[in-house]
Design an enzyme around this catalytic site. Structure first.
Site, PDB file in Angstrom:
ATOM      1  N   ASP A 250       1.260  -1.017   0.465  1.00  0.00           N
ATOM      2  CA  ASP A 250       0.007  -0.401   0.217  1.00  0.00           C
ATOM      3  C   ASP A 250       1.194   1.444  -0.241  1.00  0.00           C
ATOM      4  O   ASP A 250       0.342   2.630   0.561  1.00  0.00           O
ATOM      5  CB  ASP A 250      -1.112   0.039   1.350  1.00  0.00           C
ATOM      6  CG  ASP A 250      -2.114  -0.661   1.264  1.00  0.00           C
ATOM      7  OD1 ASP A 250      -2.015  -1.441   0.036  1.00  0.00           O
ATOM      8  OD2 ASP A 250      -2.767  -1.947   2.694  1.00  0.00           O
ATOM      9  N   ALA A 251       1.858   1.555  -0.541  1.00  0.00           N
ATOM     10  CA  ALA A 251       3.107   1.957  -0.435  1.00  0.00           C
ATOM     11  C   ALA A 251       3.353   2.903  -1.770  1.00  0.00           C
ATOM     12  O   ALA A 251       3.574   3.520  -1.820  1.00  0.00           O
ATOM     13  CB  ALA A 251       4.064   1.882   0.511  1.00  0.00           C
TER      14      ALA A 251
END
Length: 306
Positions: A250-251
């Site tokens: 999720d980055a």
């Protein structure tokens, strides 16, 4: 990533044959990145004028006019573009050395092939299928892959091949290998609420060509149950984030985000319902911008020429 040399190999074209869309015949897109200095726009405009192209859209961005990086997206019409493409590419190669250009040249009539990965929820898949059918998303969904069989009727009704590839902790590597074999040489992979974490090896197969929808407004409320976490914190805005996938969970670089307002009366299920509408819009918009060559990754960020 910094500097022109850091761009991905944009001139690589999918080996699979792509359908042509008569509405966009002879429409080209040129995206360029280089160190910023005076004269870049003039040189590229002159190049297109010399080959008889008519520029119909132009957007540009400079990270810093004194020594920064310059990014430009041009859309143009050139009669006989497919046949004249080698001439245009040759001219761009000459400019590349002089101006330290990294560039991408795309034909708008070439419809990218997408593979969509899903689990059990269908709202985002349904939105993508609808937009393709309506002509709002100029791409072809080549396959739907799922770790559950639930959404096979949705894919079959749309005439899209469906592949059920179960995933367990013990079979994850083999399942990913099978999924890659099934989708073949696609231009973009879309994780449309696919509730599995893909491996670093999977990510490496699709650099800047792997998009995920996260059902929260990143970087807040990461993880598998953001609506419960949001409810527990009493949030007043429900969000969704579409981003490129990288090995760090999720980055990846964010492409699009949107929010919807809720209040203290909203239950967790109310939030999920509102979130579904936001997720549909956000992912479909991100995929559309990607296939229209409007997204350029700049390190951990993106430039979006919307």
């Amino acid at each position: 990533m910094t500097g022109a040399a850091a761009l991905p190999p944009w001139r690589t074209v999918s080996a699979a044959p792509l359908a042509h869309d008569p509405a966009t015949t002879d429409v080209g897109r040129l995206v360029v990145r280089c160190p910023d200095r005076p004269g870049i726009v003039a040189v590229l405009s002159r190049l297109l004028a010399d080959v008889g192209a008519n520029i119909t859209e132009s957007q540009q961005h400079s990270s810093d006019p004194t020594g920064g990086t310059f990014t430009l997206r041009l859309e143009f019409v050139l009669p006989g573009l497919s046949q004249r493409r080698p001439q245009l590419e040759g001219a761009l190669e000459l400019l590349a050395a002089q101006w330290q250009l990294t560039w991408r040249l795309a034909e708008a009539a070439r419809r990218p092939r997408l593979a969509v990965f899903v689990s059990r929820t269908d709202h985002v898949l349904q939105e993508l299928l609808y937009r393709v059918r309506a002509g709002d998303l100029r791409a072809d969904i080549a396959a739907v892959v799922s770790n559950h069989p639930d959404l096979e009727p949705v894919a079959v009704a749309a005439g899209v091949p469906f592949h059920h590839v179960p995933v367990t902790p013990a079979t994850k590597a083999a399942a990913e290998a099978r999924a890659l074999e099934l989708v073949g040489d696609v231009d973009l992979v879309v994780l449309a609420r696919y509730m599995q974490i893909v491996s670093a090896d999977f990510c490496s197969r699709f650099p800047e060509r792997l998009i995920n929808i996260h059902h929260s407004f990143l970087p807040a409320f990461v993880g598998a149950n953001p609506y419960q976490a949001a409810h527990d914190r009493g949030v007043k805005l429900i969000g969704a984030t579409a981003h490129y996938v990288t090995p760090e969970l999720d980055a990846g670089p964010i492409i699009e985000q949107e929010v919807a307002r809720v209040d203290h009366r909203a239950t967790v299920e109310d939030m999920r319902r509102v979130g579904r509408y936001v997720e549909r819009q956000v992912l479909a918009q991100a995929v559309t911008w990607h296939v229209e060559d409007r997204v350029i990754v700049e390190g951990d960020r993106t430039i979006v020429f919307a």
